[in-house]
Design a protein around this motif. Structure first.
Motif, mmCIF file in Angstrom:
data_model
loop_
_atom_site.group_PDB
_atom_site.id
_atom_site.type_symbol
_atom_site.label_atom_id
_atom_site.label_comp_id
_atom_site.label_asym_id
_atom_site.label_seq_id
_atom_site.Cartn_x
_atom_site.Cartn_y
_atom_site.Cartn_z
ATOM 1 N N LEU A 353 0.853 -1.186 0.000
ATOM 2 C CA LEU A 353 0.000 0.000 0.000
ATOM 3 C C LEU A 353 0.890 1.237 0.000
ATOM 4 O O LEU A 353 1.769 1.386 0.855
ATOM 5 C CB LEU A 353 -0.912 -0.004 1.225
ATOM 6 N N ARG A 354 0.678 2.121 -0.971
ATOM 7 C CA ARG A 354 1.452 3.350 -1.104
ATOM 8 C C ARG A 354 0.612 4.536 -0.649
ATOM 9 O O ARG A 354 -0.560 4.652 -1.015
ATOM 10 C CB ARG A 354 1.922 3.539 -2.545
ATOM 11 N N PHE A 355 1.238 5.410 0.144
ATOM 12 C CA PHE A 355 0.558 6.577 0.705
ATOM 13 C C PHE A 355 1.191 7.844 0.139
ATOM 14 O O PHE A 355 2.403 8.040 0.238
ATOM 15 C CB PHE A 355 0.681 6.604 2.227
ATOM 16 N N GLY A 356 0.369 8.712 -0.450
ATOM 17 C CA GLY A 356 0.851 9.974 -0.996
ATOM 18 C C GLY A 356 0.470 11.139 -0.099
ATOM 19 O O GLY A 356 -0.674 11.256 0.327
ATOM 20 N N TYR A 357 1.435 12.005 0.191
ATOM 21 C CA TYR A 357 1.171 13.158 1.058
ATOM 22 C C TYR A 357 1.908 14.380 0.531
ATOM 23 O O TYR A 357 2.946 14.276 -0.139
ATOM 24 C CB TYR A 357 1.606 12.869 2.495
ATOM 25 N N ALA A 358 1.372 15.545 0.837
ATOM 26 C CA ALA A 358 2.005 16.821 0.495
ATOM 27 C C ALA A 358 2.574 17.420 1.776
ATOM 28 O O ALA A 358 1.824 17.665 2.725
ATOM 29 C CB ALA A 358 0.989 17.777 -0.133
ATOM 30 N N PRO A 359 3.883 17.645 1.853
ATOM 31 C CA PRO A 359 4.486 18.158 3.090
ATOM 32 C C PRO A 359 3.910 19.510 3.484
ATOM 33 O O PRO A 359 3.689 20.386 2.637
ATOM 34 C CB PRO A 359 5.973 18.269 2.747
ATOM 35 N N GLU A 360 3.665 19.659 4.765
ATOM 36 C CA GLU A 360 3.157 20.915 5.299
ATOM 37 C C GLU A 360 4.310 21.848 5.668
ATOM 38 O O GLU A 360 5.480 21.480 5.572
ATOM 39 C CB GLU A 360 2.271 20.639 6.518
ATOM 40 N N VAL A 361 3.959 23.042 6.092
ATOM 41 C CA VAL A 361 4.949 24.072 6.394
ATOM 42 C C VAL A 361 4.712 24.594 7.802
ATOM 43 O O VAL A 361 3.567 24.867 8.183
ATOM 44 C CB VAL A 361 4.859 25.231 5.375
ATOM 45 N N VAL A 362 5.774 24.693 8.595
ATOM 46 C CA VAL A 362 5.682 25.329 9.903
ATOM 47 C C VAL A 362 6.214 26.749 9.767
ATOM 48 O O VAL A 362 7.295 26.979 9.225
ATOM 49 C CB VAL A 362 6.468 24.530 10.974
ATOM 50 N N VAL A 363 5.416 27.699 10.200
ATOM 51 C CA VAL A 363 5.780 29.114 10.176
ATOM 52 C C VAL A 363 5.984 29.563 11.615
ATOM 53 O O VAL A 363 5.156 29.275 12.483
ATOM 54 C CB VAL A 363 4.692 29.967 9.491
ATOM 55 N N PHE A 364 7.093 30.246 11.886
ATOM 56 C CA PHE A 364 7.375 30.680 13.252
ATOM 57 C C PHE A 364 7.901 32.105 13.260
ATOM 58 O O PHE A 364 8.430 32.603 12.257
ATOM 59 C CB PHE A 364 8.371 29.740 13.933
ATOM 60 N N LEU A 365 7.745 32.743 14.399
ATOM 61 C CA LEU A 365 8.194 34.117 14.596
ATOM 62 C C LEU A 365 9.568 34.086 15.258
ATOM 63 O O LEU A 365 9.778 33.364 16.242
ATOM 64 C CB LEU A 365 7.191 34.869 15.472
ATOM 65 N N ALA A 366 10.496 34.864 14.729
ATOM 66 C CA ALA A 366 11.862 34.900 15.269
ATOM 67 C C ALA A 366 11.874 35.721 16.546
ATOM 68 O O ALA A 366 12.397 36.828 16.600
ATOM 69 C CB ALA A 366 12.826 35.464 14.239
ATOM 70 N N GLN A 367 11.308 35.149 17.563
ATOM 71 C CA GLN A 367 11.227 35.803 18.869
ATOM 72 C C GLN A 367 12.335 35.237 19.754
ATOM 73 O O GLN A 367 12.533 34.021 19.822
ATOM 74 C CB GLN A 367 9.858 35.524 19.491
ATOM 75 N N GLY A 368 13.069 36.095 20.418
ATOM 76 C CA GLY A 368 14.198 35.621 21.201
ATOM 77 C C GLY A 368 15.457 35.560 20.358
ATOM 78 O O GLY A 368 15.515 36.036 19.221
ATOM 79 N N ALA A 369 16.496 34.963 20.920
ATOM 80 C CA ALA A 369 17.804 34.923 20.262
ATOM 81 C C ALA A 369 17.999 33.601 19.532
ATOM 82 O O ALA A 369 17.585 32.555 20.019
ATOM 83 C CB ALA A 369 18.911 35.111 21.299
ATOM 84 N N PRO A 370 18.630 33.624 18.345
ATOM 85 C CA PRO A 370 18.952 32.376 17.657
ATOM 86 C C PRO A 370 20.079 31.656 18.388
ATOM 87 O O PRO A 370 20.693 32.229 19.299
ATOM 88 C CB PRO A 370 19.387 32.868 16.270
#
Length: 494
Positions: A353-370
């Motif tokens: 059985l083959r499963f097809g999916y479209a990758p999602e995207v996580v969006v984040f705010l650059a809050q704080g220090a890297p």
């Protein structure tokens, strides 16, 4: 009694607070983390596409055990967006970093000795040039372009410069991965800015599309002018990416049957080890065949099977894809772990059985220090709700529908708590509350029994002998005996 009741109330409140305390956790509450590489330092908001390694670690079907943390281990606002949303599409332009190089003297070999300083991601922080003439900061016609943080194929470079009287300058392009070994590309760029009688001829792009295949993976480009005596002050440089496809291509994962659910081999069950957003399914079966299927799924072994699609037919006739059936579209996106495939007739072999999916995207705010990291995989930790979706809508309304968060990319995963973060959650709260209730009931019962206890018998003297009777009893006894004694002498006297 009041003290005991107060203690019981405090214990109950503490037990009720345990779930909220467990939810307030840092990166250590997750099993794995992925370092995030930012395409630029001043993006503000960033987007990163999830890959198969992340989906394999996710436990929660609502994707809540996925969180972004800053360099101090503090959570930053983040949200997961579907791939169809415009926000999830890759930006078509990306600002690049570049460094000026001294132009070679006329007739001299085009060679520089570069002393560079780069961070862990390969991004250039400092470049020192030895050899050649000293670079003019205002000119900068020879450029070293940093592509170390670019993950997509660059089809062109777009330049901006300060106004000049006349510009017609050609460039030769070289590529390198280590700043020591350079390879010339079959490209000659040309920047043109000419004006005559109120008309302007402007060409600001150097095309890279269709060059050597390795240029897409090159970390650095070197642009050398044909005429070092002609200067131009470059003010901005952007990478141009290929336009997005009409529809994002699906990623596929394939699973062999975990077991045959029927003796005749018509029913097979599959286990999907990840929270993939499944959109299409397909059956891989060798040889010529034509089979009608029904597909069911569920999220736990004790749940009922739900029909997801079917009956539908898959077939293969002859060799090649021309004689093969297409994948089946599901009516909704599903993240179930357990799947069951049932055939209406005999099946020759084991169907995958083959499963097809479209990758999602996580969006984040650059809050704080890297630096920022993406943490995922936990049965206890959960990402808190944030107003990021509303913030994105506001920014797009203010800056236009073309606004996009800056790009970010996932690095190689690292183990945090590992499989310990996936251990089953025991409901200690219920056990503690029941224990406290039973303890409280026992305390109340004991207090009631102490009140209902019968009085003690006649008191004993310290030596164990009977104590003297009360004074009133002695007087009454004497009066009774006096009557009896008085009657005796009266009779004798008579």
């Amino acid at each position: 009694m009041n003290t005991i009741a107060s203690l019981l109330v405090r214990a109950c409140l503490a037990a009720l607070l345990l779930p909220s305390i467990a939810m307030a956790t840092g990166p250590e509450g997750y099993g794995w983390e992925w370092p995030l590489t930012l395409s630029r330092d001043d993006g503000g908001a960033y987007r990163a596409t999830l890959d198969e390694s992340v989906y394999r670690r996710i436990q929660d079907p609502r994707m809540r055990d996925l969180e972004v943390f800053d360099g101090e281990g503090l959570s930053v606002p983040a949200a997961v967006f579907e791939p169809e949303q415009p926000l999830a599409q890759s930006p078509r332009r990306l600002a690049l970093s570049w460094f000026t190089l001294p132009a070679p003297a006329p007739g001299a070999a085009r060679r520089w000795e570069l002393v560079s300083e780069a961070d862990e991601d390969g991004r250039l922080r400092r470049v020192e040039v030895r050899g050649g003439t000293a670079p003019d900061p205002a000119a900068g016609t020879a450029l070293l372009v940093d592509l170390s943080r670019v993950r997509e194929a660059v089809v062109a470079l777009e330049f901006e410069w300060n106004a000049t009287d006349a510009l017609d300058l050609g460039y030769r392009v070289e590529a390198s991965d280590d700043l020591d070994h350079w390879q010339s590309l079959a490209a000659r760029g040309r920047l043109i800015d000419l004006q005559r009688e109120g008309r302007r001829l402007l060409h600001r792009r150097i095309e890279l599309f269709g060059l050597l295949p390795h240029h897409q993976r090159a970390r650095y480009l070197r642009l050398t002018p044909d005429r070092p005596d002609q200067v131009v002050e470059i003010t901005a440089l952007k990478a141009i990416f290929a336009p997005p496809p009409a529809k994002a291509a699906l990623q596929w994962v394939e699973r062999a049957p975990a077991r045959a659910a029927s003796a005749d081999g018509r029913v097979h069950e599959y286990t999907l080890d990840g929270r993939f957003p499944i959109r299409q399914v397909d059956v891989a079966l060798s040889g010529n065949h034509a089979v009608e299927w029904r597909l069911e799924s569920r999220d736990s072994t004790d749940a009922d099977w739900q029909l997801r699609t079917g009956p539908w037919m898959t077939y293969q006739v002859g060799a090649g894809n021309g004689g093969r059936s297409a994948a089946r579209e599901l009516p909704m996106v599903l993240r179930d772990r357990y799947w069951r495939l049932s055939a209406n007739g005999p099946v020759n072999g084991e169907p995958a059985l083959r499963f097809g999916y479209a990758p999602e995207v996580v969006v984040f705010l650059a809050q704080g220090a890297p630096p920022y990291v993406l943490a995922a995989g936990s049965t206890r930790a959960r990402r808190a709700d944030s107003p990021l979706p509303r913030l994105v809508e506001t920014l797009r309304a203010q800056q236009g529908d073309d606004w996009q968060p800056a790009a970010a990319w996932l690095g190689t995963s690292r183990v945090l708590a590992g499989d310990a973060a996936l251990a089953p959650v025991r409901d200690w709260t219920s056990w503690l509350l029941w224990s406290l209730l039973v303890l409280g009931a026992l305390v109340v019962a004991g207090f009631a029994l102490s009140l209902l206890r019968p009085g003690r018998g006649p008191s004993q003297s310290p030596e164990g002998t009977a104590a003297a009777p009360p004074e009133t009893d002695t007087v009454a006894s004497r009066e009774g005996h006096g009557d009896e004694a008085g009657s005796g002498p009266s009779d004798n006297s008579s």
